[in-house]
Design a protein around this motif. Structure first.
Motif, PDB file in Angstrom:
ATOM      1  N   VAL A 105       0.881  -1.162   0.000  1.00  0.00           N
ATOM      2  CA  VAL A 105       0.000   0.000   0.000  1.00  0.00           C
ATOM      3  C   VAL A 105       0.919   1.213   0.000  1.00  0.00           C
ATOM      4  O   VAL A 105       1.559   1.510   1.002  1.00  0.00           O
ATOM      5  N   ALA A 106       0.988   1.884  -1.123  1.00  0.00           N
ATOM      6  CA  ALA A 106       2.000   2.916  -1.318  1.00  0.00           C
ATOM      7  C   ALA A 106       1.585   4.312  -0.849  1.00  0.00           C
ATOM      8  O   ALA A 106       2.449   5.152  -0.597  1.00  0.00           O
ATOM      9  N   ASP A 107       0.300   4.577  -0.710  1.00  0.00           N
ATOM     10  CA  ASP A 107      -0.178   5.957  -0.554  1.00  0.00           C
ATOM     11  C   ASP A 107       0.504   6.754   0.559  1.00  0.00           C
ATOM     12  O   ASP A 107       1.034   7.841   0.321  1.00  0.00           O
ATOM     13  N   ALA A 108       0.484   6.256   1.773  1.00  0.00           N
ATOM     14  CA  ALA A 108       1.074   7.012   2.889  1.00  0.00           C
ATOM     15  C   ALA A 108       2.579   7.178   2.704  1.00  0.00           C
ATOM     16  O   ALA A 108       3.145   8.219   3.059  1.00  0.00           O
ATOM     17  N   LEU A 109       3.230   6.179   2.134  1.00  0.00           N
ATOM     18  CA  LEU A 109       4.668   6.273   1.887  1.00  0.00           C
ATOM     19  C   LEU A 109       4.981   7.323   0.826  1.00  0.00           C
ATOM     20  O   LEU A 109       5.982   8.037   0.929  1.00  0.00           O
ATOM     21  N   LEU A 110       4.124   7.431  -0.176  1.00  0.00           N
ATOM     22  CA  LEU A 110       4.291   8.479  -1.190  1.00  0.00           C
ATOM     23  C   LEU A 110       4.162   9.863  -0.566  1.00  0.00           C
ATOM     24  O   LEU A 110       4.965  10.757  -0.840  1.00  0.00           O
ATOM     25  N   VAL A 111       3.155  10.029   0.265  1.00  0.00           N
ATOM     26  CA  VAL A 111       2.929  11.314   0.931  1.00  0.00           C
ATOM     27  C   VAL A 111       4.121  11.662   1.830  1.00  0.00           C
ATOM     28  O   VAL A 111       4.619  12.789   1.817  1.00  0.00           O
ATOM     29  N   ALA A 112       4.595  10.683   2.576  1.00  0.00           N
ATOM     30  CA  ALA A 112       5.749  10.909   3.459  1.00  0.00           C
ATOM     31  C   ALA A 112       6.994  11.262   2.653  1.00  0.00           C
ATOM     32  O   ALA A 112       7.754  12.169   3.027  1.00  0.00           O
ATOM     33  N   LYS A 113       7.221  10.574   1.543  1.00  0.00           N
ATOM     34  CA  LYS A 113       8.390  10.855   0.694  1.00  0.00           C
ATOM     35  C   LYS A 113       8.291  12.262   0.117  1.00  0.00           C
ATOM     36  O   LYS A 113       9.269  13.020   0.119  1.00  0.00           O
ATOM     37  N   ALA A 114       7.107  12.640  -0.353  1.00  0.00           N
ATOM     38  CA  ALA A 114       6.924  13.984  -0.909  1.00  0.00           C
ATOM     39  C   ALA A 114       7.175  15.049   0.154  1.00  0.00           C
ATOM     40  O   ALA A 114       7.795  16.074  -0.115  1.00  0.00           O
ATOM     41  N   LYS A 115       6.705  14.798   1.368  1.00  0.00           N
ATOM     42  CA  LYS A 115       6.889  15.778   2.450  1.00  0.00           C
ATOM     43  C   LYS A 115       8.366  15.925   2.800  1.00  0.00           C
ATOM     44  O   LYS A 115       8.869  17.041   2.908  1.00  0.00           O
ATOM     45  N   THR A 116       9.077  14.816   2.970  1.00  0.00           N
ATOM     46  CA  THR A 116      10.484  14.912   3.378  1.00  0.00           C
ATOM     47  C   THR A 116      11.379  15.429   2.254  1.00  0.00           C
ATOM     48  O   THR A 116      12.410  16.037   2.525  1.00  0.00           O
ATOM     49  N   GLU A 117      10.964  15.210   1.006  1.00  0.00           N
ATOM     50  CA  GLU A 117      11.761  15.685  -0.138  1.00  0.00           C
ATOM     51  C   GLU A 117      11.318  17.079  -0.596  1.00  0.00           C
ATOM     52  O   GLU A 117      11.876  17.619  -1.552  1.00  0.00           O
ATOM     53  N   ASN A 118      10.302  17.635   0.063  1.00  0.00           N
ATOM     54  CA  ASN A 118       9.718  18.908  -0.356  1.00  0.00           C
ATOM     55  C   ASN A 118       9.353  18.846  -1.848  1.00  0.00           C
ATOM     56  O   ASN A 118       9.683  19.730  -2.628  1.00  0.00           O
ATOM     57  N   ALA A 119       8.697  17.762  -2.216  1.00  0.00           N
ATOM     58  CA  ALA A 119       8.385  17.477  -3.613  1.00  0.00           C
ATOM     59  C   ALA A 119       6.894  17.609  -3.881  1.00  0.00           C
ATOM     60  O   ALA A 119       6.083  17.663  -2.953  1.00  0.00           O
TER      61      ALA A 119
END
Length: 161
Positions: A105-119
């Motif tokens: 389940v990728a959704d929360a991991l995508l959101v977390a990656k975007a937040k930490t990468e400022n992406a």
């Protein structure tokens, strides 16, 4: 600018665009990857792998860019995922079937990656009040997101810069 791409957007890209017929689009796509401006998470790779036959063109493409599919590497990302799933509404994002079958389940991991990468997160999902969708998670945690059409516009203009 850095972008994090969701399974649905990546699947759509590979489904409707081919290197042979849209070389300029792929030139931009490849350049973004080369410049480390387009990334995703390992669970997106796993989801895509499950959805395609082993000898498919899509899996060949994915294997060539496997390095963009990242593990959560920062403690902060894990904290963000935990924070997301403290929200009862977002817990609905994980289907019981996925848990029982050990499916990603990728959704929360995508959101977390975007937040930490400022992406900026690229997704084909739409915001819907009270839904457990990627755009809702992005809105809750202050992350910019764009839809698939906007991603194509980014790609179209990328090599012209």
């Amino acid at each position: 600018m850095k972008y994090v791409i969701d399974t649905n957007a990546l699947r759509t890209f590979f489904r409707f665009y081919f290197r042979e017929t849209t070389p300029d689009l792929y030139k931009s796509f490849d350049k973004m990857i080369e410049n480390n401006e387009l990334i995703s998470v390992k669970e997106v790779y796993n989801e895509m792998e499950r959805q395609h036959q082993k000898d498919s063109e899509v899996l060949k493409e994915l294997k060539n860019i496997k390095h963009i599919f990242l593990e959560p590497t920062k403690e902060e990302e894990i904290d963000i995922v935990q924070e997301i799933y403290k929200n009862i509404n977002f817990q609905n994002n994980i289907k019981e079937k996925n848990i029982l079958e050990g499916k990603p389940v990728a959704d929360a991991l995508l959101v977390a990656k975007a937040k930490t990468e400022n992406a900026i997160l690229i997704t084909s999902e739409n915001f819907s009040p009270n839904a457990a969708k990627v755009p809702n998670m992005c809105a809750k945690y202050g992350i910019k997101y764009i839809d698939y059409k906007q991603f194509l516009i980014v790609l179209k203009g990328y090599c012209k810069i």
